[in-house]
Each structure stands twice: as structure tokens, then as C-alpha cells.
Design an enzyme around this catalytic site. Sequence first.
Site, PDB file in Angstrom:
ATOM      1  N   GLY A  76       0.819  -1.216   0.000  1.00 29.17           N
ATOM      2  CA  GLY A  76       0.000   0.000   0.000  1.00 29.17           C
ATOM      3  C   GLY A  76       0.849   1.261   0.000  1.00 29.17           C
ATOM      4  O   GLY A  76       2.016   1.243   0.394  1.00 29.17           O
TER       5      GLY A  76
ATOM      6  N   ARG B 145      -2.747   8.211   3.866  1.00 30.35           N
ATOM      7  CA  ARG B 145      -2.949   9.116   5.002  1.00 30.35           C
ATOM      8  C   ARG B 145      -1.642   9.624   5.607  1.00 30.35           C
ATOM      9  O   ARG B 145      -1.645  10.550   6.410  1.00 30.35           O
ATOM     10  CB  ARG B 145      -3.801   8.398   6.080  1.00 30.35           C
TER      11      ARG B 145
ATOM     12  N   THR C 188      -6.369  -5.727   0.612  1.00 30.01           N
ATOM     13  CA  THR C 188      -5.527  -6.683   1.340  1.00 30.01           C
ATOM     14  C   THR C 188      -5.767  -8.121   0.870  1.00 30.01           C
ATOM     15  O   THR C 188      -4.848  -8.938   0.863  1.00 30.01           O
ATOM     16  CB  THR C 188      -5.787  -6.579   2.855  1.00 30.01           C
TER      17      THR C 188
ATOM     18  N   LYS D 288      37.171  14.756  11.603  1.00 29.41           N
ATOM     19  CA  LYS D 288      36.516  14.077  10.479  1.00 29.41           C
ATOM     20  C   LYS D 288      37.496  13.066   9.885  1.00 29.41           C
ATOM     21  O   LYS D 288      38.644  13.410   9.605  1.00 29.41           O
ATOM     22  CB  LYS D 288      36.115  15.113   9.419  1.00 29.41           C
TER      23      LYS D 288
ATOM     24  N   TYR E  24      40.296  21.822  14.058  1.00 28.85           N
ATOM     25  CA  TYR E  24      39.706  20.955  13.045  1.00 28.85           C
ATOM     26  C   TYR E  24      40.781  20.013  12.522  1.00 28.85           C
ATOM     27  O   TYR E  24      41.792  20.460  11.978  1.00 28.85           O
ATOM     28  CB  TYR E  24      39.119  21.759  11.877  1.00 28.85           C
TER      29      TYR E  24
HETATM   30  C1  UD1 Z   1      -6.764  -3.426   7.801  1.00 26.60           C
HETATM   31  C2  UD1 Z   1      -7.920  -4.417   8.000  1.00 26.60           C
HETATM   32  C3  UD1 Z   1      -8.711  -3.990   9.243  1.00 26.60           C
HETATM   33  C4  UD1 Z   1      -7.785  -3.953  10.436  1.00 26.60           C
HETATM   34  C5  UD1 Z   1      -6.558  -3.067  10.182  1.00 26.60           C
HETATM   35  C6  UD1 Z   1      -5.557  -3.262  11.285  1.00 26.60           C
HETATM   36  C7  UD1 Z   1      -8.614  -5.144   5.764  1.00 26.60           C
HETATM   37  C8  UD1 Z   1      -9.669  -5.054   4.738  1.00 26.60           C
HETATM   38  N1  UD1 Z   1      -8.798  -4.404   6.855  1.00 26.60           N
HETATM   39  O1  UD1 Z   1      -7.339  -2.160   7.548  1.00 26.60           O
HETATM   40  O2  UD1 Z   1      -9.773  -4.909   9.471  1.00 26.60           O
HETATM   41  O3  UD1 Z   1      -8.487  -3.482  11.573  1.00 26.60           O
HETATM   42  O4  UD1 Z   1      -5.922  -3.448   8.945  1.00 26.60           O
HETATM   43  O5  UD1 Z   1      -4.454  -2.413  11.175  1.00 26.60           O
HETATM   44  O6  UD1 Z   1      -7.690  -5.931   5.625  1.00 26.60           O
HETATM   45  N2  UD1 Z   1      -1.862  -3.437   1.558  1.00 26.60           N
HETATM   46  C9  UD1 Z   1      -1.370  -4.083   0.460  1.00 26.60           C
HETATM   47  N3  UD1 Z   1      -2.086  -4.062  -0.703  1.00 26.60           N
HETATM   48  C10 UD1 Z   1      -3.291  -3.439  -0.799  1.00 26.60           C
HETATM   49  C11 UD1 Z   1      -3.807  -2.785   0.340  1.00 26.60           C
HETATM   50  C12 UD1 Z   1      -3.055  -2.805   1.513  1.00 26.60           C
HETATM   51  O7  UD1 Z   1      -0.288  -4.654   0.510  1.00 26.60           O
HETATM   52  O8  UD1 Z   1      -3.869  -3.497  -1.892  1.00 26.60           O
HETATM   53  C13 UD1 Z   1      -1.072  -3.459   2.791  1.00 26.60           C
HETATM   54  C14 UD1 Z   1      -0.669  -2.082   3.308  1.00 26.60           C
HETATM   55  O9  UD1 Z   1       0.604  -1.709   2.805  1.00 26.60           O
HETATM   56  C15 UD1 Z   1      -0.628  -2.290   4.825  1.00 26.60           C
HETATM   57  C16 UD1 Z   1      -1.641  -3.392   5.069  1.00 26.60           C
HETATM   58  O10 UD1 Z   1      -1.857  -4.011   3.817  1.00 26.60           O
HETATM   59  O11 UD1 Z   1       0.626  -2.708   5.269  1.00 26.60           O
HETATM   60  C17 UD1 Z   1      -2.965  -2.882   5.625  1.00 26.60           C
HETATM   61  O12 UD1 Z   1      -3.538  -1.979   4.722  1.00 26.60           O
HETATM   62  P1  UD1 Z   1      -4.356  -0.705   5.202  1.00 26.60           P
HETATM   63  O13 UD1 Z   1      -4.865  -0.020   4.006  1.00 26.60           O
HETATM   64  O14 UD1 Z   1      -3.594   0.074   6.185  1.00 26.60           O
HETATM   65  O15 UD1 Z   1      -5.598  -1.431   5.933  1.00 26.60           O
HETATM   66  P2  UD1 Z   1      -6.541  -0.842   7.045  1.00 26.60           P
HETATM   67  O16 UD1 Z   1      -7.537   0.066   6.430  1.00 26.60           O
HETATM   68  O17 UD1 Z   1      -5.718  -0.302   8.163  1.00 26.60           O
HETATM   69 CA    CA Z   2      -3.612  -0.016   8.460  1.00 26.00          CA
END
Ligand code: UD1
Ligand code: CA
Length: 468
Positions: free
Chosen positions: A10, A14, A78, A350, A365
Site C-alpha cells: 500500500g 494518510r 488486502t 573528520k 579541526y
Molecule cells: C486493515 C484491516 C482492518 C484492520 C486493520 C488493522 C482489511 C480489509 N482491513 O485495515 O480490518 O483493523 O488493517 O491495522 O484488511 N496493503 C497491500 N495491498 C493493498 C492494500 C493494503 O499490501 O492493496 C497493505 C498495506 O501496505 C498495509 C496493510 O496491507 O501494510 C494494511 O492496509 P491498510 O490499508 O492500512 O488497511 P486498514 O484500512 O488499516
Molecule cells: Ca492499516
Amino acid sequence: MVAVAILAAGKGTRMKSRLPKVLHELGGRSLLGHVLNCALTLQPQRQLVIVGYGSDQVRAALAHHDLTFVDQTEQLGTGHAVQQIIPHLQDFEGDVLVLNGDVPLLRPHTLEALLKTHQDHGNAATILTAQMAEPKGYGRVFCEEGDRASLRVTQIIEDRDCTPEQRQNRRINAGIYCFRWSELARVLPQLQTDNDQQEYYLTDVVKFMSPVMAVDVTDEQEILGINDRLQLATAAEILQTRIKSGWMAAGVTLIDPHSITIDDTVQIEPDVIIEPQTHLRGKTVIATGSRIGPGSLVENSQIGENVTVRYSVITDSVVQAKTTIGPYAHLRGHVAVGQGCRVGNFVELKNSTLGDRTNVAHLSYLGDTIAGTQVNVGAGTITANYDGVKKHKTVIGDRTKTGSNSVLVAPITIGSDVNIAAGSTLTEDVPDQCLVIARARQVVKPGWRLSTQPKPPEASELKEPEPQ
Ligand code: UD1
Ligand code: CA
């Protein structure tokens, strides 16, 4: 068999950053580095990291680990991210721990407990959950009524998809899961995008699996997800408290701990005293008996036993036992200071080496310099190491004394047991055991003021001011 898959594709919208979210730093490691460190304590047979946004940067940051990187070229959620690992685990049998790359405070024993519950109960999936006082933003985990000891999960609903009533549920999804791989691989293709974000949610797999169990963490701080800079700061504070209480328990004195920061990567021996406003970063090691601070920054440096550092900045350097540094010294770019040395106020070193019992006490220095043992570098000694194009070396032999305000124009080699007269500018090599004077002779012109200046007026010649 255990495999670990970390979600790190991701962008982290934010965070409002160009840097991929999982590479933001927290106490000397990236968020992802923390998650990976925790996962590696379980010694998994397979380690996969799902990368997408800024994948080159993420790969480079983890290049020293033995990992399989899996591309998720479009970030469709995810669930979609985890679908990408299917081809990489075709032959795999066992359990897969799926970890969010943005949950950095997770402790190894929590992960071990999750895996143990999962295996002891023969679950299809086991979800790490918490009862949160402020669950806003997290997915809510819904369980069957009844037996409190083993919580059967029925569904997970994202905060934004919850009805106001569902939102009252305080049990949240931590984003840390354990799946029986055969089950997960079977249901992943069934995911739909019928939600507010029109994404494939990993959390939806629980609807197609059984039994799915929730395990509440005891310390809800462990599962703080980092989505914005405020959460990053909150996590940093929690991590600092953890690190500092750990060192205090191990015999390190921290004076005014709130004003001190210590990276997760630092090592400190017992009976070290860290004074206020001091920051220890990177791969710093502090040996026993040393006193660091107040007001110091030590980064990627090794400090020997019984060293004193006050109001100074030390980076990428080594300081040996019983040396004192500061106040107001700056060591940078691979400095090695020997034992029993004194590096005093307003001294910058240095890429230089000082032998044992060598002093550079004031206003100097030294750059690209090798000084022997028991050298005394006089106040205001400067190495002119840069000719505008290249840096050059200065070598100073054992027991040599440079006079105050000497300039050593590099490249230059000064022998042992040399005395350099104050104010000298040396441009040529100096042999052992000699006095060297390289400055203009003093010229005195007697009576100069009388013969060249107009005489000051006598008191009687000054006019009284007119009365008003
Ligand atoms: C997610 C969970 C939520 C949980 C929260 C906890 C889902 C749908 N929701 O929400 O239930 O409470 O984590 O922190 O899973 N990522 C990818 N590929 C994507 C989207 C995200 O690799 O397409 C990775 C992001 O880099 C991150 C992680 O997945 O490391 C979580 O993604 P994020 O968008 O932060 O999920 P939340 O909305 O926090
Ligand atoms: Ca998250």
C-alpha cells in the site's frame, strides 16, 4: 511448516508522503523492519513480502534479508495482495502467518501464542484481536455468543462498512492472522469487492472458513496500526517507553528518561549513565562505566568503557576507553579516538585517527589526519585538508606538540617529538625531533605612533560648549 507473508504494497495515503508507508522510521528501523524482525523470531520456512507502491525502495531497504518479494502491481485491497502469493506457495503445506506491514509494535511471544492457539485447536484461521477503548478506524470482529475461552469468529466488518450499531463493537481486527494454507488458498479466489472501498478484503475470507477463532491480545499497544503521522508519533512514544524501561531493567541509569531517545538497534552495557537530552541512534554500542550527555547525539558509533561525552555529536566513529569528549565536540565520518584521550570544546574531527593519550583540547579541526600517541594538538590547530578539488592527508608523529593556531597544509607528514611554534603555517614535511617555526618574524617600529599620528589636542584647547 510455517510461512510468513507481510503486506507492504500500500501507499499509505494518510501519511501524505512520497515514501511508502512501511518504510517510515520508528526508533531506528522501518515499520516493515519491525514486523519482519518479529516474524523472523519464529524461524519460518518461507518469508514473503508483498510489494507494490515504491517497490524498488522497499526491496532495497530489505535487500540484506533472505526474502521472496511478491509484486502486487495494482493495490486492489488486502485480499488481492494475499492472492498474489498463491503461485509462490503452490507446493507449500502448513500454516501461513499474514501480517500487516504497518503494525510494528507486535511482540514475538504474541505471534507465538497466536500460532500455538491456531495449531492446538486445529483452526482454519486464527485472528489476533483486541478489545479497544477507541476502536475507530479498525475492522470489527464479530463472534458467536457463548464460550468466552474460545471465540468463534463469524465475520469481520470494516469500520466504514459498519452500521452505527455494529460500530459499537469494540473487538477489533489487528491485521495479524494465522491461516491453514490449504484453506486460505481455497477461499481466496471467492473474494468480492462489494464494500465501500470496492476492494478485495482479506477479512472477508473468514466468512468461507471454519473454525475461525479470535485471540485477544493482552497489551493493545502491540497492535497499533500506523496509518498517519499521529499514530506514528504515538507508536514512537510507546516504543521509547519499552526500550528505555528495558535498559533500566538491564542496569542502565537514565536521568530524566523523557528527554532521552534510544533506537531499537542500540546496545548498552550495565552501569552506563545516560544524561538528559541525549539521543542514541543506529548501531551504537556503549560500554560499561561510560557517561553520555547531557545534550549529546551518538549515532552508529562505538563508545568504550568509562568514556565521558558531554554536549557533543558523534557519528560513525569509535571512541576507546577512558577518553573524554566535549563539551561541544563533533566527531564524524569515521573517526577513531584511542584510549585516555581528551577531545575538548569546539573541536571537529573528520575521518581521523588519534592514538592513545592524545589531546585535542580546544578549537581545532582535524580532517583526514592520523595522529600518533601522546600528541598534543594546540588550541586552534587546523588541518588545511582540502585544496578545492581533493582531500589530502596529514600525519602527525608520536609525542609531537602543535603550537596554538598552527595550520598544517596537507598533504603533510610531521615527525615524532616535534614542537611546532605557535602560529606556524606548515606546507612541507617535518623530520623527527625538532622545533619548527614557520611564521613571519615580529617587526617592531619604535616611535611609530608619535611620528605619524597627529597630536591629540591639549585640554586647554578644547572649547567650552555655549550656554543655552
Ligand atoms: C486493515 C484491516 C482492518 C484492520 C486493520 C488493522 C482489511 C480489509 N482491513 O485495515 O480490518 O483493523 O488493517 O491495522 O484488511 N496493503 C497491500 N495491498 C493493498 C492494500 C493494503 O499490501 O492493496 C497493505 C498495506 O501496505 C498495509 C496493510 O496491507 O501494510 C494494511 O492496509 P491498510 O490499508 O492500512 O488497511 P486498514 O484500512 O488499516
Ligand atoms: Ca492499516
